[in-house]
Scaffold this active site. Structure first.
Site, PDB file in Angstrom:
ATOM      1  N   LYS A   1     -12.717  -1.392   6.395  1.00 32.59           N
ATOM      2  CA  LYS A   1     -12.008  -2.367   7.221  1.00 32.59           C
ATOM      3  C   LYS A   1     -12.502  -2.298   8.668  1.00 32.59           C
ATOM      4  CE  LYS A   1      -9.196  -2.598   3.534  1.00 32.59           C
ATOM      5  NZ  LYS A   1      -8.186  -1.822   2.843  1.00 32.59           N
TER       6      LYS A   1
ATOM      7  N   TRP B   1       0.817  -1.213   0.000  1.00 32.62           N
ATOM      8  CA  TRP B   1       0.000   0.000   0.000  1.00 32.62           C
ATOM      9  C   TRP B   1       0.849   1.260   0.000  1.00 32.62           C
ATOM     10  CZ3 TRP B   1      -4.351  -0.457  -2.084  1.00 32.62           C
ATOM     11  CH2 TRP B   1      -5.177  -1.566  -1.857  1.00 32.62           C
TER      12      TRP B   1
ATOM     13  N   ASP C   1      -1.638   6.694   6.342  1.00 33.96           N
ATOM     14  CA  ASP C   1      -2.733   5.845   5.861  1.00 33.96           C
ATOM     15  C   ASP C   1      -3.049   4.843   6.970  1.00 33.96           C
ATOM     16  OD1 ASP C   1      -4.404   3.982   4.684  1.00 33.96           O
ATOM     17  OD2 ASP C   1      -3.116   3.586   2.947  1.00 33.96           O
TER      18      ASP C   1
HETATM   19  C1  LIG Z   1      -7.671  -1.322   1.688  1.00 35.93           C
HETATM   20  C2  LIG Z   1      -6.541  -0.351   1.766  1.00 35.93           C
HETATM   21  C3  LIG Z   1      -6.364   0.651   0.809  1.00 35.93           C
HETATM   22  C4  LIG Z   1      -7.280   0.787  -0.378  1.00 35.93           C
HETATM   23  O1  LIG Z   1      -8.475   1.345  -0.029  1.00 35.93           O
HETATM   24  P1  LIG Z   1      -9.604   1.662  -1.121  1.00 35.93           P
HETATM   25  O2  LIG Z   1     -10.753   2.037  -0.270  1.00 35.93           O
HETATM   26  O3  LIG Z   1      -9.804   0.429  -1.924  1.00 35.93           O
HETATM   27  O4  LIG Z   1      -9.118   2.790  -1.947  1.00 35.93           O
HETATM   28  C5  LIG Z   1      -5.308   1.523   0.971  1.00 35.93           C
HETATM   29  N1  LIG Z   1      -4.476   1.441   2.021  1.00 35.93           N
HETATM   30  C6  LIG Z   1      -4.599   0.481   2.955  1.00 35.93           C
HETATM   31  C7  LIG Z   1      -3.662   0.434   4.101  1.00 35.93           C
HETATM   32  C8  LIG Z   1      -5.645  -0.441   2.854  1.00 35.93           C
HETATM   33  O5  LIG Z   1      -5.786  -1.393   3.797  1.00 35.93           O
END
Ligand SMILES: *Cc1c(COP(=O)(O)O)cnc(C)c1O
Length: 372
Positions: free
Chosen positions: A208, A102, A184
């Site tokens: 999540k 990511w 993030d």
């Molecule tokens: C799932 C995830 C993403 C992607 O998220 P989207 O909602 O599909 O854009 C980005 N960063 C992390 C750490 C994730 O777990």
């Protein structure tokens, strides 16, 4: 009806009580004769739902007045473009910590907008796969970032795919950095206490640990609200979204409502402190089971193991499909690892009860005894 134990990485399991409440309120929200989905986002009813959701989130994460909370769209991947467009005014470059799939994706997208400087990564034998398996030593960041005119330092607090999680290393350094920290936290927000004042920006897609897909939560230092490039779309400009209370355009109203129900549930349980203790207990149970077996292995360095996403392999890969199908027979689903890593991954966010993890480890021990 019987519900399974769902270990999906995302969209992920939600608390059953939240789903029941949403079902009860589906056709007629609190006697108003309509569904939340059918409400104007500017109606008094929806305004109440929205404000309570935002305030509960602020309370849960202890967000100070220095920071705004925005509900946006586009997900964390959208943020990979939205963040540079919002923070690059007056800057040409930003610093990146690459610890997995990511964060690497974020760095790559940034290159469309500015010069991406990778100041730290966990390059090792596994660096070219998504399974780089540790958090690198962070102290050198100060030398690599300070004095370099960086717009910000970006990192991913929990690498969902490889199961690598920071444990406050960057938060502890933030006060000594000369640029804001952008994190993030898509897959671990609300699973541990944070000192929000140490971050310029925290963001995460909801699917999540927060609610359904469609809403992105953004916690932003007010000082960063007006650093957008002129090309930044108004609907994605933090300043515009903040000035309009996340209602510059129609927000994802139903996703926000469900997130609000999840926040109420979490507050009732005991808040982020409860989630943190629970995450510790659940992940320890699973990692202990893995470490005490000859069949299972987790490639992540012990102190850097994620409390949310637990990746593991089977010593004999030929057993993978048997493991998955037997697990499904026991009501344990979505355990297949990400395609870039292989093996298995159990995602155990806030909504996964200890009981679900106990069911998984019981199954894993039985499987090792009978099949391996
Ligand atoms: C799932 C995830 C993403 C992607 O998220 P989207 O909602 O599909 O854009 C980005 N960063 C992390 C750490 C994730 O777990």
């Amino acid at each position: 009806m019987s519900r399974v134990w769902n270990f999906s990485a995302g969209p992920a399991a939600l608390p059953e009580s939240v789903l029941r409440r949403a079902a009860e309120e589906m056709l007629d929200w609190q006697g108003k004769g309509l569904s939340v989905m059918e409400m104007s986002h500017r109606s008094p009813e929806y305004t109440r739902i929205f404000e309570k959701t935002r305030d509960d989130f602020r309370k849960l994460l202890n967000v100070p007045d220095t920071h705004d909370v925005l509900f946006m769209q586009g997900g964390a991947v959208g943020m990979n473009a939205i963040v540079p467009m919002n923070l690059l005014q007056g800057f040409e470059q930003a610093a990146f910590v690459n610890t997995g799939a990511w964060s690497k994706k974020t760095t790559k997208e940034f290159s469309k907008y500015g010069l991406a400087r990778v100041v730290l990564d966990n390059a090792n034998a596994l660096a070219d796969t998504a399974a780089a398996c540790y958090v690198p030593e962070c102290a050198s960041l100060l030398d690599r970032v300070n004095g370099q005119q960086m717009a910000y330092l970006h990192y991913c607090d929990n690498e969902t795919i490889s199961g690598v999680e920071f444990n406050g290393q960057i938060e502890a350094l933030a006060g000594q950095l000369d640029c804001p920290v952008v994190a993030d936290m898509s897959s671990n927000i609300l699973s541990k206490t944070l000192d929000v004042t140490q971050y310029g920006l925290i963001y995460g897609g909801a699917q999540k640990n927060v609610g359904p897909a469609g809403v992105t939560i953004v916690v932003v230092d007010n000082a960063l609200l007006n650093r957008a490039l002129p090309i930044c779309p108004s609907a994605f400009a933090f300043g515009t979204v903040a000035e309009n209370g996340s209602m510059y355009n129609t927000p994802p109203t139903y996703s926000i409502y469900i997130a609000g129900l999840v926040f109420e549930w979490l507050i009732e349980k005991g808040g982020v402190q409860w989630a943190q203790a629970q995450a510790q207990e659940k992940s320890a149970l699973l990692y202990d089971t893995i470490d005490n077996s000859d069949l299972y292995n987790c490639p992540v360095r012990r102190q850097d193991r994620s409390r949310m996403n637990v990746p593991f392999t089977l010593a004999d890969e030929a057993l993978n499909s048997c493991f998955l199908s037997k697990a499904a027979e026991h009501g344990l689903v979505q355990l297949k690892g990400h395609k870039s890593v292989g093996g298995m991954r159990a995602s155990i966010y806030n909504a996964m009860p200890l009981e679900g993890v106990k069911a998984l480890v019981d199954f894993m021990r039985d499987f090792e005894k009978t099949e391996a």
